[in-house]
Design a protein around this motif. Structure first.
Motif, PDB file in Angstrom:
ATOM      1  N   LEU A 411      38.042  59.500  48.360  1.00 26.10           N
ATOM      2  CA  LEU A 411      38.927  58.508  48.953  1.00 26.10           C
ATOM      3  C   LEU A 411      38.182  57.213  49.250  1.00 26.10           C
ATOM      4  CD1 LEU A 411      41.702  57.819  50.085  1.00 26.10           C
ATOM      5  CD2 LEU A 411      41.009  58.833  52.256  1.00 26.10           C
ATOM      6  N   GLY A 412      36.961  57.341  49.782  1.00 30.44           N
ATOM      7  CA  GLY A 412      36.167  56.144  50.067  1.00 30.44           C
ATOM      8  C   GLY A 412      35.826  55.375  48.803  1.00 30.44           C
ATOM      9  N   THR A 413      35.498  56.121  47.753  1.00 28.13           N
ATOM     10  CA  THR A 413      35.210  55.457  46.477  1.00 28.13           C
ATOM     11  C   THR A 413      36.432  54.717  45.955  1.00 28.13           C
ATOM     12  OG1 THR A 413      33.584  57.173  45.960  1.00 28.13           O
ATOM     13  CG2 THR A 413      34.392  55.835  44.131  1.00 28.13           C
ATOM     14  N   GLY A 414      37.581  55.345  46.088  1.00 25.78           N
ATOM     15  CA  GLY A 414      38.803  54.682  45.642  1.00 25.78           C
ATOM     16  C   GLY A 414      39.108  53.439  46.445  1.00 25.78           C
ATOM     17  N   LEU A 415      38.943  53.539  47.786  1.00 26.57           N
ATOM     18  CA  LEU A 415      39.177  52.354  48.616  1.00 26.57           C
ATOM     19  C   LEU A 415      38.179  51.248  48.322  1.00 26.57           C
ATOM     20  CD1 LEU A 415      40.001  54.072  52.048  1.00 26.57           C
ATOM     21  CD2 LEU A 415      41.594  53.011  50.430  1.00 26.57           C
ATOM     22  N   THR A 416      36.937  51.622  48.028  1.00 30.05           N
ATOM     23  CA  THR A 416      35.915  50.623  47.682  1.00 30.05           C
ATOM     24  C   THR A 416      36.294  49.890  46.402  1.00 30.05           C
ATOM     25  OG1 THR A 416      34.215  51.959  48.760  1.00 30.05           O
ATOM     26  CG2 THR A 416      33.471  50.292  47.186  1.00 30.05           C
ATOM     27  N   LEU A 417      36.707  50.636  45.392  1.00 28.90           N
ATOM     28  CA  LEU A 417      37.104  50.004  44.136  1.00 28.90           C
ATOM     29  C   LEU A 417      38.348  49.157  44.326  1.00 28.90           C
ATOM     30  CD1 LEU A 417      36.527  52.973  41.641  1.00 28.90           C
ATOM     31  CD2 LEU A 417      35.075  50.977  42.015  1.00 28.90           C
ATOM     32  N   LEU A 418      39.283  49.592  45.202  1.00 27.00           N
ATOM     33  CA  LEU A 418      40.478  48.803  45.468  1.00 27.00           C
ATOM     34  C   LEU A 418      40.114  47.492  46.156  1.00 27.00           C
ATOM     35  CD1 LEU A 418      43.556  48.550  45.470  1.00 27.00           C
ATOM     36  CD2 LEU A 418      43.577  49.794  47.640  1.00 27.00           C
ATOM     37  N   ALA A 419      39.234  47.555  47.136  1.00 24.45           N
ATOM     38  CA  ALA A 419      38.795  46.331  47.818  1.00 24.45           C
ATOM     39  C   ALA A 419      38.082  45.387  46.863  1.00 24.45           C
ATOM     40  CB  ALA A 419      37.881  46.700  49.002  1.00 24.45           C
ATOM     41  N   GLU A 420      37.297  45.913  45.956  1.00 20.86           N
ATOM     42  CA  GLU A 420      36.584  45.085  44.982  1.00 20.86           C
ATOM     43  C   GLU A 420      37.559  44.414  44.019  1.00 20.86           C
ATOM     44  OE1 GLU A 420      33.332  43.243  43.237  1.00 20.86           O
ATOM     45  OE2 GLU A 420      33.488  44.382  45.116  1.00 20.86           O
ATOM     46  N   MET A 421      38.613  45.137  43.662  1.00 22.02           N
ATOM     47  CA  MET A 421      39.596  44.547  42.772  1.00 22.02           C
ATOM     48  C   MET A 421      40.384  43.442  43.457  1.00 22.02           C
ATOM     49  SD  MET A 421      41.035  47.976  40.866  1.00 22.02           S
ATOM     50  CE  MET A 421      42.289  47.031  40.026  1.00 22.02           C
ATOM     51  N   LEU A 422      40.633  43.580  44.763  1.00 19.47           N
ATOM     52  CA  LEU A 422      41.338  42.536  45.491  1.00 19.47           C
ATOM     53  C   LEU A 422      40.451  41.327  45.767  1.00 19.47           C
ATOM     54  CD1 LEU A 422      43.308  44.763  48.062  1.00 19.47           C
ATOM     55  CD2 LEU A 422      44.168  43.698  45.965  1.00 19.47           C
ATOM     56  N   ASP A 423      39.147  41.545  45.871  1.00 23.34           N
ATOM     57  CA  ASP A 423      38.194  40.442  46.146  1.00 23.34           C
ATOM     58  C   ASP A 423      37.006  40.589  45.217  1.00 23.34           C
ATOM     59  OD1 ASP A 423      36.849  38.334  47.174  1.00 23.34           O
ATOM     60  OD2 ASP A 423      36.324  39.302  49.084  1.00 23.34           O
ATOM     61  N   ARG A 424      37.196  40.145  43.963  1.00 22.01           N
ATOM     62  CA  ARG A 424      36.160  40.332  42.940  1.00 22.01           C
ATOM     63  C   ARG A 424      35.040  39.351  43.136  1.00 22.01           C
ATOM     64  NH1 ARG A 424      32.976  42.485  40.132  1.00 22.01           N
ATOM     65  NH2 ARG A 424      33.161  43.018  37.928  1.00 22.01           N
ATOM     66  N   ARG A 425      33.781  39.832  43.047  1.00 24.61           N
ATOM     67  CA  ARG A 425      32.587  38.987  43.201  1.00 24.61           C
ATOM     68  C   ARG A 425      31.625  39.242  42.053  1.00 24.61           C
ATOM     69  NH1 ARG A 425      31.068  39.083  49.656  1.00 24.61           N
ATOM     70  NH2 ARG A 425      33.157  38.609  50.436  1.00 24.61           N
ATOM     71  N   VAL A 426      30.701  38.234  41.865  1.00 30.51           N
ATOM     72  CA  VAL A 426      29.671  38.342  40.828  1.00 30.51           C
ATOM     73  C   VAL A 426      28.477  39.046  41.446  1.00 30.51           C
ATOM     74  CG1 VAL A 426      28.166  37.112  39.247  1.00 30.51           C
ATOM     75  CG2 VAL A 426      30.470  36.279  39.677  1.00 30.51           C
ATOM     76  N   ARG A 427      28.143  40.205  40.855  1.00 32.66           N
ATOM     77  CA  ARG A 427      27.055  40.990  41.424  1.00 32.66           C
ATOM     78  C   ARG A 427      25.954  41.258  40.416  1.00 32.66           C
ATOM     79  NH1 ARG A 427      28.859  42.310  46.287  1.00 32.66           N
ATOM     80  NH2 ARG A 427      31.117  42.476  46.625  1.00 32.66           N
ATOM     81  N   SER A 428      26.121  40.836  39.172  1.00 34.72           N
ATOM     82  CA  SER A 428      25.088  41.058  38.163  1.00 34.72           C
ATOM     83  C   SER A 428      25.315  40.115  36.988  1.00 34.72           C
ATOM     84  CB  SER A 428      25.123  42.516  37.675  1.00 34.72           C
ATOM     85  OG  SER A 428      26.345  42.777  37.027  1.00 34.72           O
ATOM     86  N   GLU A 429      24.319  40.069  36.073  1.00 26.93           N
ATOM     87  CA  GLU A 429      24.445  39.238  34.891  1.00 26.93           C
ATOM     88  C   GLU A 429      25.657  39.654  34.049  1.00 26.93           C
ATOM     89  OE1 GLU A 429      21.891  40.901  35.837  1.00 26.93           O
ATOM     90  OE2 GLU A 429      20.015  39.750  35.780  1.00 26.93           O
ATOM     91  N   ALA A 430      25.951  40.950  34.032  1.00 26.47           N
ATOM     92  CA  ALA A 430      27.085  41.408  33.234  1.00 26.47           C
ATOM     93  C   ALA A 430      28.398  40.844  33.774  1.00 26.47           C
ATOM     94  CB  ALA A 430      27.134  42.941  33.231  1.00 26.47           C
ATOM     95  N   ASP A 431      28.529  40.729  35.112  1.00 26.85           N
ATOM     96  CA  ASP A 431      29.743  40.146  35.676  1.00 26.85           C
ATOM     97  C   ASP A 431      29.900  38.691  35.253  1.00 26.85           C
ATOM     98  OD1 ASP A 431      30.196  42.539  36.874  1.00 26.85           O
ATOM     99  OD2 ASP A 431      29.386  41.960  38.823  1.00 26.85           O
ATOM    100  N   LEU A 432      28.767  37.956  35.256  1.00 24.85           N
ATOM    101  CA  LEU A 432      28.808  36.555  34.867  1.00 24.85           C
ATOM    102  C   LEU A 432      29.142  36.403  33.387  1.00 24.85           C
ATOM    103  CD1 LEU A 432      28.435  33.751  36.079  1.00 24.85           C
ATOM    104  CD2 LEU A 432      26.032  33.841  35.409  1.00 24.85           C
ATOM    105  N   THR A 433      28.604  37.297  32.568  1.00 24.29           N
ATOM    106  CA  THR A 433      28.899  37.246  31.136  1.00 24.29           C
ATOM    107  C   THR A 433      30.368  37.539  30.871  1.00 24.29           C
ATOM    108  OG1 THR A 433      26.638  37.966  30.654  1.00 24.29           O
ATOM    109  CG2 THR A 433      28.277  38.219  28.900  1.00 24.29           C
ATOM    110  N   ASP A 434      30.921  38.501  31.627  1.00 24.95           N
ATOM    111  CA  ASP A 434      32.334  38.827  31.445  1.00 24.95           C
ATOM    112  C   ASP A 434      33.241  37.683  31.866  1.00 24.95           C
ATOM    113  OD1 ASP A 434      31.566  41.296  30.532  1.00 24.95           O
ATOM    114  OD2 ASP A 434      31.812  42.300  32.483  1.00 24.95           O
TER     115      ASP A 434
END
Length: 468
Positions: A411-434
């Protein structure tokens, strides 16, 4: 999203995961402690489905089917057995139970059905692996009550198996009893027809009578053949005697004819001598000639008599032959009548034998079915009766907590992924490339007091420079 990005998201939002995990595990632990204790009583029964029926001594091939164990489990968990348990323990007569039923069902339905549904909801039937043992478990808050219910289910299951086997046998007994009476009546009718037929035709033993009449027919056939031979010989002698009587053997062999011929020859010899010595008018010659003529007349008369007797003998033999033919034909007709009578009686005898066999088979099956219908033997044996448990079977605090940790993590993992989807941030080079769809030439990693939010076109602040 790869595993590195997933790990960075969990690391950045670890407080959401930790908080969810702690709340889930803590709530489960507290609720498990607050829940009332439950006890489980278990009774074990043994299925003797590989044995032999103790009543009939026959094997039970129908019980070797793969679905036998599943069928027995369904019988244990059936409403029929549950109603038997309610009747056995007289649960429906308790005022408290009736009050609970009126409160729960609002007066609709039957208290017995309501109780049986409640018992089946807490009943668990589990077969042992690779064995014929079935465990009957019942859960509740009262140790003594759960043990009594488990034992009652085991005992009523035994009674139900006996009833399921006996009731069809009792119905079959009535059917076979009726069939036996009908077959007995048919047997009596067939025997009556056979006896009446024997009395009407005067039959004592067809086989012996047939042997006697067949022997008589054979004797008449032999006599007829002999009579025919004698008749043929007599006819030949008569023909010869009528044609040339003097040369006929029967005439020539007659002693009287032979004596007369000898006397006639002597007289003629004497007459010839007297003719030479005396004249034809001499008294001695006349006397001798008279004697010769007399002898010649007697010889002719005797020859005719002998020839006539030969003809009479041929007629007698012909009459005897005709009588034998008639007797033979009558014997054949009689023998054919006996054969016809035997065939008709054999049909009646086969009817009697067929009715006797059907009656014997049905009587034997009736006796066996009646014994099986009166048998109280069960294929189920109580292996381990249920006893009142000392330790509660639930709630299981440790197991519930472990499961809560697992579910809380998910459940915590799901809530974490849900929060990340609502507030997306750049956390690595791959995020910036995407985001920018351009290759990354370099990155600067640093650790500071606080992290700033970067826009899509900004790089990390310097501490370390790495060129690709």
């Amino acid at each position: 999203m790869n595993f590195h990005q997933f790990f960075l998201i969990l690391l950045a939002r670890r407080w959401i995961l930790i908080t969810t995990l702690v709340l889930t595990a803590g709530a489960t632990f507290v609720v498990s402690l607050l829940l009332p204790k439950t006890y489980q009583g278990t009774a074990s029964v043994l299925m003797n489905y590989k044995g032999v029926d103790p009543v009939t001594g026959l094997s039970l091939p129908s019980q070797l089917l793969p679905g036998y164990m599943a069928t027995q489990i369904d019988i244990i968990g059936s409403k029929n057995v549950a109603l038997r348990v309610v009747e056995k323990l007289k649960l429906a007569e308790s005022p408290a139970v009736i009050a609970q039923f009126n409160e729960a069902a609002k007066g609709q339905g039957n208290v017995r059905d309501w109780l049986s549904d409640l018992l089946l909801a807490k009943l668990e039937v589990v077969p042992s692996r690779e064995s014929s043992v079935v465990n009957i478990s019942f859960s509740g808050s009262d140790p003594q009550f759960v043990a009594a219910i488990a034992n009652a289910f085991a005992e009523e299951y035994q009674n139900a198996t006996v009833q399921l086997k006996v009731d069809p046998m009792k119905k079959a007994t009535g059917y076979f009893d009726e069939q036996t009476r009908q077959l007995r009546d048919r047997l009596e009718v067939a025997q009556s027809r056979l006896s009446k037929y024997q009395q009407e035709h005067g039959i004592v033993s067809v086989d012996n009578r047939l042997d006697v009449e067949t022997q008589r027919l054979n004797d008449l056939s032999v006599q007829l053949v002999a009579a025919q031979a004698q008749t043929m010989e007599a006819v030949s002698r008569r023909t010869m005697a009528q044609g040339a009587a003097g040369d006929a053997p029967d005439v020539a062999n007659s002693p009287i004819v032979q004596n007369l011929r000898m006397s006639l020859a002597t007289a003629e010899s004497k007459l010839a001598e007297l003719r030479q010595r005396l004249g034809t008018n001499h008294p001695q010659y006349l006397s001798a000639r008279a004697e010769a003529e007399r002898l010649r007349a007697e010889l002719a008369a005797q020859t005719r008599s002998t020839s006539k007797s030969v003809g009479n003998n041929a007629g007698i033999l012909a009459q005897r032959e005709a009588a034998l033919k008639q007797a033979l034909d009558e014997q054949k007709t009689k023998l054919l009548q006996i054969n016809r009578t035997r065939d008709e009686m054999n049909v009646l005898q086969k009817d009697v034998e067929s009715a006797q066999r059907a009656y014997d088979v049905t009587s034997q099956r009736l006796a066996q079915t009646r014994i099986e219908g009166q048998s109280e033997q069960s294929d189920v044996a109580l292996l381990n009766p249920a006893v009142a448990p000392i330790k509660p079977s639930g709630p299981k605090v440790l197991l519930n907590t472990v499961l809560a940790l697992f579910l809380g993590t998910l459940l915590g993992t799901g809530l974490t992924l849900l929060a990340e989807m609502l507030d997306r941030r750049v956390r690595s080079e791959a995020d910036l490339t995407d985001m920018l769809q351009i290759p990354v030439l370099g990155s600067i990693e640093w650790k500071g007091a606080s992290q700033r939010r970067l826009g899509p076109a900004k790089f990390f602040t310097q501490r370390k420079l790495r060129l690709n």
